[in-house]
Design an enzyme around this catalytic site. Sequence first.
Site, mmCIF file in Angstrom:
data_model
loop_
_atom_site.group_PDB
_atom_site.id
_atom_site.type_symbol
_atom_site.label_atom_id
_atom_site.label_comp_id
_atom_site.label_asym_id
_atom_site.label_seq_id
_atom_site.Cartn_x
_atom_site.Cartn_y
_atom_site.Cartn_z
ATOM 1 N N GLY A 166 0.780 -1.239 0.000
ATOM 2 C CA GLY A 166 0.000 0.000 0.000
ATOM 3 C C GLY A 166 0.805 1.278 0.000
ATOM 4 O O GLY A 166 0.213 2.364 0.067
ATOM 5 N N PRO B 45 4.667 -4.940 -0.862
ATOM 6 C CA PRO B 45 4.531 -3.767 -1.721
ATOM 7 C C PRO B 45 4.418 -4.144 -3.196
ATOM 8 O O PRO B 45 5.101 -5.057 -3.663
ATOM 9 C CB PRO B 45 5.842 -3.014 -1.475
ATOM 10 C CG PRO B 45 6.813 -4.091 -1.097
ATOM 11 C CD PRO B 45 6.026 -5.146 -0.367
ATOM 12 N N GLY B 46 3.557 -3.447 -3.914
ATOM 13 C CA GLY B 46 3.431 -3.658 -5.359
ATOM 14 C C GLY B 46 3.662 -2.354 -6.088
ATOM 15 O O GLY B 46 4.681 -2.136 -6.742
ATOM 16 N N ARG B 47 2.697 -1.426 -5.902
ATOM 17 C CA ARG B 47 2.722 -0.149 -6.620
ATOM 18 C C ARG B 47 4.042 0.613 -6.444
ATOM 19 O O ARG B 47 4.568 1.164 -7.410
ATOM 20 C CB ARG B 47 1.578 0.722 -6.097
ATOM 21 C CG ARG B 47 1.391 2.030 -6.849
ATOM 22 C CD ARG B 47 0.482 2.997 -6.075
ATOM 23 N NE ARG B 47 -0.706 2.347 -5.592
ATOM 24 C CZ ARG B 47 -1.851 2.233 -6.258
ATOM 25 N NH1 ARG B 47 -1.979 2.770 -7.444
ATOM 26 N NH2 ARG B 47 -2.885 1.604 -5.730
ATOM 27 N N ARG C 258 -7.628 2.950 -14.458
ATOM 28 C CA ARG C 258 -7.617 3.586 -13.138
ATOM 29 C C ARG C 258 -8.333 4.946 -13.085
ATOM 30 O O ARG C 258 -9.044 5.223 -12.121
ATOM 31 C CB ARG C 258 -6.200 3.675 -12.581
ATOM 32 C CG ARG C 258 -5.553 2.289 -12.404
ATOM 33 C CD ARG C 258 -4.265 2.327 -11.608
ATOM 34 N NE ARG C 258 -4.510 2.608 -10.216
ATOM 35 C CZ ARG C 258 -4.354 3.791 -9.653
ATOM 36 N NH1 ARG C 258 -3.917 4.816 -10.365
ATOM 37 N NH2 ARG C 258 -4.630 3.974 -8.392
ATOM 38 N N TYR D 146 -11.175 4.722 -10.415
ATOM 39 C CA TYR D 146 -10.892 5.374 -9.127
ATOM 40 C C TYR D 146 -10.821 6.894 -9.230
ATOM 41 O O TYR D 146 -10.454 7.549 -8.244
ATOM 42 C CB TYR D 146 -9.525 4.936 -8.581
ATOM 43 C CG TYR D 146 -9.233 3.459 -8.579
ATOM 44 C CD1 TYR D 146 -10.023 2.557 -7.863
ATOM 45 C CD2 TYR D 146 -8.130 2.960 -9.264
ATOM 46 C CE1 TYR D 146 -9.712 1.207 -7.845
ATOM 47 C CE2 TYR D 146 -7.814 1.606 -9.241
ATOM 48 C CZ TYR D 146 -8.614 0.738 -8.531
ATOM 49 O OH TYR D 146 -8.306 -0.588 -8.502
ATOM 50 N N CYS E 27 -15.215 3.353 -27.229
ATOM 51 C CA CYS E 27 -16.525 3.948 -27.473
ATOM 52 C C CYS E 27 -17.214 4.217 -26.136
ATOM 53 O O CYS E 27 -18.147 3.508 -25.746
ATOM 54 C CB CYS E 27 -17.338 2.992 -28.338
ATOM 55 S SG CYS E 27 -18.785 3.795 -28.976
ATOM 56 N N GLU E 28 -16.711 5.213 -25.412
ATOM 57 C CA GLU E 28 -17.160 5.473 -24.034
ATOM 58 C C GLU E 28 -16.708 6.886 -23.689
ATOM 59 O O GLU E 28 -15.515 7.187 -23.790
ATOM 60 C CB GLU E 28 -16.438 4.455 -23.133
ATOM 61 C CG GLU E 28 -16.888 4.380 -21.730
ATOM 62 C CD GLU E 28 -17.902 3.257 -21.520
ATOM 63 O OE1 GLU E 28 -18.778 3.457 -20.678
ATOM 64 O OE2 GLU E 28 -17.828 2.234 -22.203
HETATM 65 C C1 LIG Z 1 -3.278 -8.291 0.154
HETATM 66 C C2 LIG Z 1 -2.569 -7.270 -0.639
HETATM 67 N N1 LIG Z 1 -1.233 -7.196 -0.556
HETATM 68 C C3 LIG Z 1 -0.535 -6.296 -1.271
HETATM 69 C C4 LIG Z 1 -1.178 -5.407 -2.112
HETATM 70 C C5 LIG Z 1 -0.323 -4.436 -2.873
HETATM 71 O O1 LIG Z 1 -0.649 -3.149 -2.636
HETATM 72 P P1 LIG Z 1 0.200 -1.938 -3.274
HETATM 73 O O2 LIG Z 1 0.352 -2.233 -4.716
HETATM 74 O O3 LIG Z 1 -0.617 -0.778 -2.998
HETATM 75 O O4 LIG Z 1 1.525 -1.933 -2.576
HETATM 76 C C6 LIG Z 1 -2.572 -5.418 -2.216
HETATM 77 C C7 LIG Z 1 -3.295 -4.434 -3.056
HETATM 78 O O5 LIG Z 1 -3.777 -3.432 -2.593
HETATM 79 C C8 LIG Z 1 -3.277 -6.385 -1.478
HETATM 80 O O6 LIG Z 1 -4.592 -6.483 -1.576
HETATM 81 N N1 LIG Z 2 -5.807 -2.039 -8.319
HETATM 82 C C1 LIG Z 2 -5.659 -1.012 -7.367
HETATM 83 C C2 LIG Z 2 -4.920 -1.363 -6.132
HETATM 84 C C3 LIG Z 2 -4.968 -2.757 -5.690
HETATM 85 C C4 LIG Z 2 -6.076 -3.068 -4.787
HETATM 86 C C5 LIG Z 2 -5.900 -4.501 -4.376
HETATM 87 N N2 LIG Z 2 -6.162 -4.736 -2.995
HETATM 88 C C6 LIG Z 2 -5.140 0.254 -8.001
HETATM 89 O O1 LIG Z 2 -4.995 0.332 -9.177
HETATM 90 O O2 LIG Z 2 -4.849 1.202 -7.367
#
Ligand SMILES: Cc1ncc(COP(=O)(O)O)c(C=O)c1O
Ligand SMILES: N[C@@H](CCCC[NH3+])C(=O)O
EC number: 4.1.1.20
Length: 481
Positions: free
Chosen positions: A289, A332-334, A378, A382, A409-410
């Site tokens: 997150g 972490p992902g994002r 996104r 969002y 088409c939106e």
């Molecule tokens: C369980 C879980 N772990 C990790 C993540 C990765 O989150 P972020 O990409 O915001 O770091 C998410 C997505 O929100 C999630 O649902």
């Molecule tokens: N897909 C979301 C975040 C991941 C939510 C998953 N728990 C975004 O683009 O911000």
Amino acid sequence: MTATSGHDAGPADDSRDLPGGLPDGPLGLPWPRTAVRRADGSVAVGDVGLPELAAAQGTPLYVVDERDMRERAAALRDAMTTAFAEHGAEVELFYAGKAFLCRAVARWMSQEGLGIDTASLGELTTALSAGVDAARVGLHGNNKSDEELELALTAGDKGIGRVVLDSLVEVDRVADVAAGLGVRARVMLRVTTGVHAGGHEYISTGHEDQKFGLSVHPARPGEDSPALTALLAILARPELDLLGLHSHIGSQILDPAGFDAAAREVLRVRAELAERTGVLVPEVDLGGGFGVAYLPGEVELDPERIAKETAAAVVEAAAETGTAVPRVSFEPGRSIAGPAGLTLYTVGTVKPVRLPEGSELAERLYVSIDGGMGDNIRPALYGAAYHAELVGRTSSAPPVRARVVGKHCESGDIVVHDVDLPADVHAGDLLAVAVTGAYGRSMASTYNLLPRPGVVAVRDGEVTPLVRRESVADLLALDLG
Ligand SMILES: Cc1ncc(COP(=O)(O)O)c(C=O)c1O
Ligand SMILES: N[C@@H](CCCC[NH3+])C(=O)O
């Protein structure tokens, strides 16, 4: 200057007022770390010119700065390791594959010392087929399939490292699948703490009126919380090894206070379980997150700050509850994938649209690109704000308020709501949208039967294709006639 909605913009960076971007030199955030504007006005990333890349690969195209993505993973790993080591604690990072996963990325992350967090059969299979050690893979999901569980419990020597249970019914389900396969399952329990954090309701997951996890709060005074009930059920099943508790409070979080609050709640339940059963679970996962800067002037969550603050919160909460400091993990992902990526588009139709009397602007320039909501959902989902610049040239034309729209088409097919582009923007211009490395390709669709763009990595002048561009023939191949 870019106007935004839905994000907290930090102090303005006036140098960005130049139409077409910054003067020669590094672009800085929100662009990938190796992005530079070259003397001819075009932009290069990873020592690869974006016009040359577009000519060779076509557009739309997702471009990943491999060096940036690896450095982001390594910086977070180092900051966390140092902060937790100061308290004698161990920490492990799992890259959240939902942000963007392919085999090369899984290997990069493993090489940088991260495990992989997955949330489906596709993500799990991708991580395993990239050669990631099964012991360093996790599986999430509020409705896991039999196929997902069977693969999770049989991969590698003794199944993947962790299956994160999400409901009471799943306790017996996973235990029964493990019993049927004659294996043991290493599990965590996902809990909700009531901590509400993140950029949008749909990406805020720690609050309690949503589908994930089990609450740490009893429904009525004197009752066990749903989380405690599930923990006791896990301990009652010999096929399950309870590793610990998991909490993910949301995504695109810019204030570390939420992690602090969640960590304290999770450690409280861990201590409650120990008091009731004598079992002090070894690990706590605080999810992902960490927020990033999407727009010029925004500030991302600093890895060292989040590491120091969460380490201190965990250690204090352990002391307050009289329990040993747990091993801690994060997902972490994002913050690793997002800023390392951009999407490259070619401008097509440019249309000035007069706005009704009394509007904030007299006129808006609609700039259509060759992708749109299919490759970046996104903004529509969002209300997310993005930044765009011309990357094939600079221009001395005055800036005009533009809206970058797709070709679907939106009418909600908007990629950048508000951005200043040079007034002479025209068909054939190359335009890049920043910070699309996370949740761009991974959430892409083929709406209007537009094939999904490919993904390439750039590094030190080399281009490595990561995911092939889809073709209409690929889409037709799925059509059974
Ligand atoms: C369980 C879980 N772990 C990790 C993540 C990765 O989150 P972020 O990409 O915001 O770091 C998410 C997505 O929100 C999630 O649902
Ligand atoms: N897909 C979301 C975040 C991941 C939510 C998953 N728990 C975004 O683009 O911000």
